[in-house]
Design a protein around this motif. Structure first.
Motif, short mmCIF file in Angstrom:
data_model
loop_
_atom_site.label_atom_id
_atom_site.label_comp_id
_atom_site.label_asym_id
_atom_site.label_seq_id
_atom_site.Cartn_x
_atom_site.Cartn_y
_atom_site.Cartn_z
N THR A 335 49.54 -6.72 -29.01
CA THR A 335 49.63 -5.28 -28.76
C THR A 335 49.74 -5.01 -27.27
O THR A 335 50.54 -4.16 -26.84
CB THR A 335 48.40 -4.56 -29.33
OG1 THR A 335 48.36 -4.76 -30.75
CG2 THR A 335 48.45 -3.08 -29.04
N TYR A 336 48.96 -5.71 -26.47
CA TYR A 336 49.00 -5.49 -25.03
C TYR A 336 50.37 -5.83 -24.46
O TYR A 336 50.90 -5.09 -23.62
CB TYR A 336 47.93 -6.34 -24.34
CG TYR A 336 47.81 -6.07 -22.86
CD1 TYR A 336 47.19 -4.92 -22.39
CD2 TYR A 336 48.35 -6.96 -21.93
CE1 TYR A 336 47.09 -4.66 -21.04
CE2 TYR A 336 48.25 -6.71 -20.57
CZ TYR A 336 47.62 -5.56 -20.13
OH TYR A 336 47.53 -5.31 -18.79
N ARG A 337 50.97 -6.92 -24.91
CA ARG A 337 52.30 -7.29 -24.41
C ARG A 337 53.35 -6.25 -24.81
O ARG A 337 54.26 -5.95 -24.03
CB ARG A 337 52.70 -8.68 -24.93
CG ARG A 337 51.96 -9.83 -24.25
CD ARG A 337 52.59 -11.17 -24.57
NE ARG A 337 52.41 -11.52 -25.97
CZ ARG A 337 51.40 -12.24 -26.45
NH1 ARG A 337 50.46 -12.67 -25.62
NH2 ARG A 337 51.32 -12.53 -27.73
N ARG A 338 53.22 -5.70 -26.03
CA ARG A 338 54.18 -4.69 -26.47
C ARG A 338 54.02 -3.37 -25.73
O ARG A 338 54.99 -2.65 -25.51
CB ARG A 338 54.02 -4.42 -27.97
CG ARG A 338 54.55 -5.49 -28.90
CD ARG A 338 54.74 -4.93 -30.30
NE ARG A 338 53.54 -4.25 -30.81
CZ ARG A 338 52.57 -4.84 -31.50
NH1 ARG A 338 52.67 -6.14 -31.77
NH2 ARG A 338 51.53 -4.16 -31.93
N MET A 339 52.77 -3.03 -25.35
CA MET A 339 52.50 -1.69 -24.82
C MET A 339 51.80 -1.75 -23.46
O MET A 339 50.95 -0.92 -23.15
CB MET A 339 51.62 -0.91 -25.83
CG MET A 339 52.24 -0.76 -27.19
SD MET A 339 51.22 0.23 -28.32
CE MET A 339 51.28 1.83 -27.51
N ASP A 341 52.74 -0.88 -20.63
CA ASP A 341 52.91 0.32 -19.81
C ASP A 341 51.88 1.40 -20.16
O ASP A 341 51.64 2.31 -19.36
CB ASP A 341 54.31 0.90 -19.97
CG ASP A 341 55.37 0.03 -19.33
OD1 ASP A 341 55.04 -0.70 -18.38
OD2 ASP A 341 56.54 0.09 -19.76
N ASP A 342 51.28 1.32 -21.34
CA ASP A 342 50.31 2.31 -21.78
C ASP A 342 48.87 1.82 -21.75
O ASP A 342 47.94 2.64 -21.62
CB ASP A 342 50.62 2.77 -23.21
CG ASP A 342 51.82 3.67 -23.29
OD1 ASP A 342 51.68 4.86 -22.97
OD2 ASP A 342 52.91 3.20 -23.67
N LEU A 343 48.66 0.52 -21.89
CA LEU A 343 47.32 -0.03 -22.03
C LEU A 343 46.83 -0.60 -20.70
O LEU A 343 47.59 -1.27 -19.98
CB LEU A 343 47.29 -1.09 -23.11
CG LEU A 343 47.76 -0.62 -24.49
CD1 LEU A 343 47.75 -1.78 -25.49
CD2 LEU A 343 46.91 0.53 -25.00
N ASP A 344 45.57 -0.35 -20.38
CA ASP A 344 45.04 -0.73 -19.07
C ASP A 344 44.39 -2.09 -19.04
O ASP A 344 44.37 -2.74 -17.99
CB ASP A 344 43.99 0.31 -18.64
CG ASP A 344 44.55 1.69 -18.46
OD1 ASP A 344 45.03 2.00 -17.36
OD2 ASP A 344 44.52 2.48 -19.43
N PHE A 345 43.81 -2.53 -20.15
CA PHE A 345 42.98 -3.73 -20.10
C PHE A 345 43.08 -4.48 -21.42
O PHE A 345 43.04 -3.88 -22.49
CB PHE A 345 41.51 -3.32 -19.86
CG PHE A 345 40.59 -4.46 -19.56
CD1 PHE A 345 40.42 -4.91 -18.27
CD2 PHE A 345 39.89 -5.09 -20.58
CE1 PHE A 345 39.56 -5.96 -17.98
CE2 PHE A 345 39.03 -6.14 -20.31
CZ PHE A 345 38.87 -6.58 -19.00
N CYS A 346 43.18 -5.81 -21.32
CA CYS A 346 43.26 -6.65 -22.51
C CYS A 346 42.02 -7.54 -22.60
O CYS A 346 41.73 -8.33 -21.69
CB CYS A 346 44.51 -7.52 -22.49
SG CYS A 346 44.70 -8.53 -23.98
N ALA A 347 41.28 -7.37 -23.69
CA ALA A 347 40.11 -8.21 -23.96
C ALA A 347 40.46 -9.40 -24.82
O ALA A 347 39.58 -10.17 -25.21
CB ALA A 347 39.02 -7.38 -24.63
N GLY A 348 41.75 -9.59 -25.12
CA GLY A 348 42.20 -10.67 -25.98
C GLY A 348 41.84 -12.06 -25.52
O GLY A 348 41.64 -12.95 -26.35
#
Length: 405
Positions: A335-339, A341-348
């Motif tokens: 999801t972070y890679r797809r979005m 530009d909209d998402l600030d932080f990845c906990a993945g």
């Protein structure tokens, strides 16, 4: 890696609160005035002019309290109220309340200001004057984590939300509370099945009783509307039951004791962790919904004085907020890679084993301080400034907070 930020410059308000932004807030008092209010705000491409409002024409005490709470919000420096002229909520009274809070306030009625063209021109003139006054007169002050209130909710959850996204937010909340700050988590209807776990965390007997009563009310509400807070998107994202979603949702509260329960527009009376109750209270008219959308949830958190908001999403979301910057967090790396530009932080990375939950929580806290110091969030960069204030009923007389009792 550069040294972490420990303090930043904020904006001091008369009530002693400190803002991380210095906005002119344009408020419309009825849907009929929304076009003019939004046209006024659209003339200012900067992030320091926002628009909020209430659609209804008739009386609703809940909506009035929400608007007053946003006027008093620490991120707001000045207020322009725009009314049509025949609705229940009076623009002049809102402007007067801004003045009483120590903020420049003004109002106009479209029916008396030349209709659409005249009102838009007059409104823009007022806002330009406010911006000049804020630039010249605002009092700057040093802020730190102990000055912060952060609110959190989740939306578009998937299986990673309860395993990574919400867990990292919870651990970040622990760090914030341990630093003397304040955290608010909501969505009591997403705690179904966890009454014992919630009440056991109340700091006092009073807090435990209030948490239990809030849970019971939410459960009865869900039964009455025959709907629990789980969506087709949640199932598509790998969540199997409302119980599974509940366990993941509660993870964003962290592990610290709960001081008590807030209702919409109430500020915490003391520092620490608080539960937000957004469920309507029983009322003979039977109107009002809990969490009709994420925009409403974020706006309620802001009404409680949160200068910054967390929105945790597994499947992705794009919204922001008109008053408080929103940091959007996902536990899903795809999801972070797809979005991005909209998402600030990845906990993945917690799920892939690249980083620990504790490391990610510390990184998220660093992102918080950078946003507080002025770095725009992704929502701010894209000018996402959503909000929503519905008709609702909540009786504040039933909530009496007793900190440290």
């Amino acid at each position: 890696m550069s040294d972490p930020i420990r303090s930043w410059q904020g904006f001091l308000r008369r009530d002693g609160s400190k803002g991380i932004r210095n906005k002119v807030l344009v408020i419309y008092t009825v849907e009929c005035a929304s076009f003019v209010a939004k046209a006024i705000g659209a003339d200012f491409p900067e992030d320091d002019v926002d628009v909020v409002g209430f659609q209804g024409c008739t009386d609703n005490e809940y909506a009035v309290r929400m608007l007053l709470a946003l006027i008093r919000h620490p991120n707001v420096g000045a207020v322009l109220a725009v009314g049509l002229g025949c609705e229940y909520i009076q623009a002049d009274r809102l402007a007067r309340k801004a003045g009483e809070a120590g903020k420049p306030g003004a109002w106009l009625l479209i029916q008396e200001s030349g209709g659409t063209p005249g009102s838009v021109a007059r409104g823009r003139e007022i806002v330009r004057d406010f911006l000049k006054r804020l630039a010249a007169e605002s009092v700057r002050v040093t802020m730190g984590l102990a000055d912060l209130i952060i609110g959190a909710e989740c939306g578009g959850s998937d299986f990673t939300s309860g395993l990574a996204g919400n867990v990292v937010v919870g651990k970040c909340f622990d760090l914030l509370v341990d630093s003397g700050g304040t955290a608010i988590f909501e969505e009591i209807v997403e705690a179904v099945g966890l009454r014992e776990q919630l009440t056991a965390r109340g700091r006092t007997d009073w807090a435990r009783r209030e948490i239990g009563a809030t849970y019971d009310k939410a459960l009865e509400y869900c039964k009455s509307v025959r709907q629990f807070s789980v969506s087709p998107g949640n199932f598509a994202g790998g969540l199997s039951t409302i119980e599974e979603k509940s366990m993941g949702a509660l993870a964003k509260s962290g592990s610290r004791p709960i001081e008590g329960v807030l209702k919409a527009s109430q500020r915490p009376e003391c520092k620490g962790l608080w539960l937000l109750d957004s469920t309507p209270d029983p009322y003979w008219m039977g109107f009002g919904y809990t969490n009709p959308n994420d925009n409403e949830g974020l706006t309620v958190l802001a009404s409680c004085g949160a200068q910054l908001l967390f929105l945790v999403t597994g499947r992705g979301t794009v919204v922001g907020n008109a008053v408080a910057p929103v940091l959007k967090i996902t536990g899903n790396q795809r999801t972070y890679r797809r979005m991005e530009d909209d998402l600030d932080f990845c906990a993945g990375p917690a799920l892939s084993g690249e980083k620990t939950l504790a490391e990610l929580a510390a990184e998220l806290l660093e992102a918080v301080m950078e946003a507080c110091a002025g770095r725009p969030t992704k929502a701010e960069r894209l000018r996402h400034k959503e909000y929503y204030i519905p008709y609702k009923y909540q009786n504040l007389e039933t909530s009496t907070k007793r900190c440290n009792s």
